[in-house]
Design a protein around this motif. Structure first.
Motif, PDB file in Angstrom:
ATOM      1  N   ARG A   3      -3.469  49.133  51.711  1.00  0.00           N
ATOM      2  CA  ARG A   3      -2.978  50.198  50.812  1.00  0.00           C
ATOM      3  C   ARG A   3      -4.153  50.853  50.079  1.00  0.00           C
ATOM      4  O   ARG A   3      -4.198  52.060  49.902  1.00  0.00           O
ATOM      5  N   ARG A  27      13.793  46.638  56.706  1.00  0.00           N
ATOM      6  CA  ARG A  27      12.582  47.370  56.342  1.00  0.00           C
ATOM      7  C   ARG A  27      12.638  47.821  54.871  1.00  0.00           C
ATOM      8  O   ARG A  27      11.672  47.678  54.136  1.00  0.00           O
ATOM      9  N   ARG A  51       7.898  44.136  48.042  1.00  0.00           N
ATOM     10  CA  ARG A  51       6.492  43.699  48.095  1.00  0.00           C
ATOM     11  C   ARG A  51       5.877  43.800  46.692  1.00  0.00           C
ATOM     12  O   ARG A  51       6.342  44.583  45.848  1.00  0.00           O
ATOM     13  N   SER A  61       5.633  48.396  58.348  1.00  0.00           N
ATOM     14  CA  SER A  61       6.205  47.854  57.125  1.00  0.00           C
ATOM     15  C   SER A  61       5.532  46.516  56.754  1.00  0.00           C
ATOM     16  O   SER A  61       5.318  46.222  55.578  1.00  0.00           O
ATOM     17  N   ALA A 117       2.030  47.374  55.544  1.00  0.00           N
ATOM     18  CA  ALA A 117       2.071  48.103  54.272  1.00  0.00           C
ATOM     19  C   ALA A 117       2.149  47.174  53.062  1.00  0.00           C
ATOM     20  O   ALA A 117       1.938  47.605  51.934  1.00  0.00           O
ATOM     21  N   GLY A 119       6.588  59.531  51.071  1.00  0.00           N
ATOM     22  CA  GLY A 119       6.306  58.115  51.311  1.00  0.00           C
ATOM     23  C   GLY A 119       7.198  57.220  50.481  1.00  0.00           C
ATOM     24  O   GLY A 119       8.407  57.480  50.327  1.00  0.00           O
ATOM     25  N   ARG A 120       6.605  56.149  49.953  1.00  0.00           N
ATOM     26  CA  ARG A 120       7.366  55.186  49.157  1.00  0.00           C
ATOM     27  C   ARG A 120       6.819  55.069  47.733  1.00  0.00           C
ATOM     28  O   ARG A 120       7.525  54.659  46.829  1.00  0.00           O
ATOM     29  N   ASP A 121       5.495  55.387  47.582  1.00  0.00           N
ATOM     30  CA  ASP A 121       4.822  55.147  46.299  1.00  0.00           C
ATOM     31  C   ASP A 121       4.046  56.381  45.849  1.00  0.00           C
ATOM     32  O   ASP A 121       3.059  56.261  45.142  1.00  0.00           O
ATOM     33  N   THR A 177       2.987  60.302  54.707  1.00  0.00           N
ATOM     34  CA  THR A 177       2.106  59.137  54.524  1.00  0.00           C
ATOM     35  C   THR A 177       2.561  57.937  55.358  1.00  0.00           C
ATOM     36  O   THR A 177       1.770  57.066  55.668  1.00  0.00           O
ATOM     37  N   GLY A 178       3.839  57.924  55.750  1.00  0.00           N
ATOM     38  CA  GLY A 178       4.311  56.856  56.642  1.00  0.00           C
ATOM     39  C   GLY A 178       3.548  56.882  57.961  1.00  0.00           C
ATOM     40  O   GLY A 178       3.319  55.841  58.583  1.00  0.00           O
ATOM     41  N   TYR A 216       0.498  54.606  57.826  1.00  0.00           N
ATOM     42  CA  TYR A 216       0.801  53.182  58.039  1.00  0.00           C
ATOM     43  C   TYR A 216       1.194  52.942  59.502  1.00  0.00           C
ATOM     44  O   TYR A 216       0.818  51.935  60.095  1.00  0.00           O
ATOM     45  N   ARG A 217       1.937  53.883  60.069  1.00  0.00           N
ATOM     46  CA  ARG A 217       2.322  53.753  61.484  1.00  0.00           C
ATOM     47  C   ARG A 217       1.096  53.823  62.393  1.00  0.00           C
ATOM     48  O   ARG A 217       1.021  53.156  63.427  1.00  0.00           O
ATOM     49  N   ASP A 250      10.052  46.798  52.004  1.00  0.00           N
ATOM     50  CA  ASP A 250       9.298  47.850  51.300  1.00  0.00           C
ATOM     51  C   ASP A 250       9.563  47.830  49.794  1.00  0.00           C
ATOM     52  O   ASP A 250       8.686  48.189  49.004  1.00  0.00           O
TER      53      ASP A 250
HETATM   54  O1   DC Z   1       8.308  56.586  56.267  1.00  0.00           O
HETATM   55  P1   DC Z   1       8.046  55.716  57.512  1.00  0.00           P
HETATM   56  O2   DC Z   1       9.276  55.070  58.066  1.00  0.00           O
HETATM   57  O3   DC Z   1       7.300  56.457  58.560  1.00  0.00           O
HETATM   58  O4   DC Z   1       7.077  54.543  56.983  1.00  0.00           O
HETATM   59  C1   DC Z   1       6.675  53.467  57.802  1.00  0.00           C
HETATM   60  C2   DC Z   1       6.375  52.259  56.920  1.00  0.00           C
HETATM   61  O5   DC Z   1       5.209  52.528  56.137  1.00  0.00           O
HETATM   62  C3   DC Z   1       7.489  51.928  55.921  1.00  0.00           C
HETATM   63  O6   DC Z   1       8.269  50.842  56.346  1.00  0.00           O
HETATM   64  C4   DC Z   1       6.765  51.564  54.662  1.00  0.00           C
HETATM   65  C5   DC Z   1       5.374  52.046  54.815  1.00  0.00           C
HETATM   66  N1   DC Z   1       5.008  53.080  53.850  1.00  0.00           N
HETATM   67  C6   DC Z   1       4.571  52.667  52.615  1.00  0.00           C
HETATM   68  O7   DC Z   1       4.565  51.478  52.339  1.00  0.00           O
HETATM   69  N2   DC Z   1       4.125  53.572  51.705  1.00  0.00           N
HETATM   70  C7   DC Z   1       4.149  54.881  51.984  1.00  0.00           C
HETATM   71  N3   DC Z   1       3.689  55.752  51.065  1.00  0.00           N
HETATM   72  C8   DC Z   1       4.648  55.337  53.238  1.00  0.00           C
HETATM   73  C9   DC Z   1       5.086  54.405  54.152  1.00  0.00           C
END
Ligand code: DC
Length: 207
Positions: free
Chosen positions: A91, A163, A170, A82, A85, A112-114, A31-32, A35-36, A167
């Motif tokens: 989002r 970063r 937020r 970032s 995001a 991902g993150r969430d 999922t990153g 956002y990228r 992340d």
């Molecule tokens: O995992 P990555 O480094 O490719 O992610 C790039 C940016 O995207 C990371 O700094 C935070 C954001 N991100 C996010 O907020 N939620 C996700 N599910 C995946 C990535």
């Protein structure tokens, strides 16, 4: 089956996710890269990452296949991703894409993150993959050095720390482990060990 894999940058989530998807016959989504991809669209158009309207428009038509891996993985793209995001409307637009992806049979591994907290709170198994900042910085530096022999370890580490802080702090969907996530610390592990540990956790969780 849905497996959620969350954690900070360069913890080994991507490789682990691809291997888990192969092992369990599931589809996988980094999922990153969404956002990228939004960030890369803005950079290509010369727009500011803070331009919310442009970022939301890019998120609504996101397609990571439009960009080469080298463009998506460039440090500038990660930095802009970032920032983007943290924008709730971006989002929300990407949430639709991610949930639709996860819902298609036979299921998926998403990293991902969430994922465990927001995207797939009902995931069958949740992993939170982490490692010390020193180990993560060294891994990312070794990767970057192939394209940029002048890359400095301290700069890579400072960038990761910035970063991760952004992340995790937020307001909307900050990076954090879900209450029911299994923690996997890969600081002392190579990828084969991390994969075996993850499979053991997943198989035990599925009973
Ligand atoms: O995992 P990555 O480094 O490719 O992610 C790039 C940016 O995207 C990371 O700094 C935070 C954001 N991100 C996010 O907020 N939620 C996700 N599910 C995946 C990535």
């Amino acid at each position: 089956m849905i497996i959620a894999v969350d954690g900070p940058a360069a913890a080994g989530k991507g490789t682990l996710t691809r291997r888990l998807a192969g092992h369990y016959g599931l589809r996988c989504l980094d999922t990153g890269s969404l956002y990228r991809s939004v960030a890369a669209t803005l950079i290509a158009a010369g727009s500011d990452p803070q331009d919310t309207a442009a970022a939301v428009a890019a998120a609504e038509t996101v397609d990571p296949r439009r960009f080469a891996a080298s463009e998506l993985r460039a440090p500038g793209t990660g930095h802009a991703a970032s920032i983007i995001a943290a924008e709730p409307d971006v989002r929300a637009a990407l949430l639709i894409f991610q949930r639709a992806f996860a819902a298609r049979p036979p299921g998926a591994v998403l990293d991902g993150r969430d994922i465990g907290t927001v995207v797939c709170p009902d995931a069958d198994v949740k992993l939170f993959v982490t490692a010390s900042v020193g180990a993560r910085a060294e891994r990312r530096w070794l990767e970057l050095r192939e394209a940029d022999p002048g890359a400095q370890l301290e700069d890579v580490r400072a960038d990761l720390e910035r970063r991760d802080a952004r992340d995790a702090s937020r307001d909307t969907a900050p990076m954090r482990a879900a209450a029911d996530a299994h923690l996997l610390d890969t600081t002392e592990m190579d990828i084969d060990t991390a994969f075996r540990e993850a499979v053991a956790i997943i198989d035990a969780a599925r009973g």
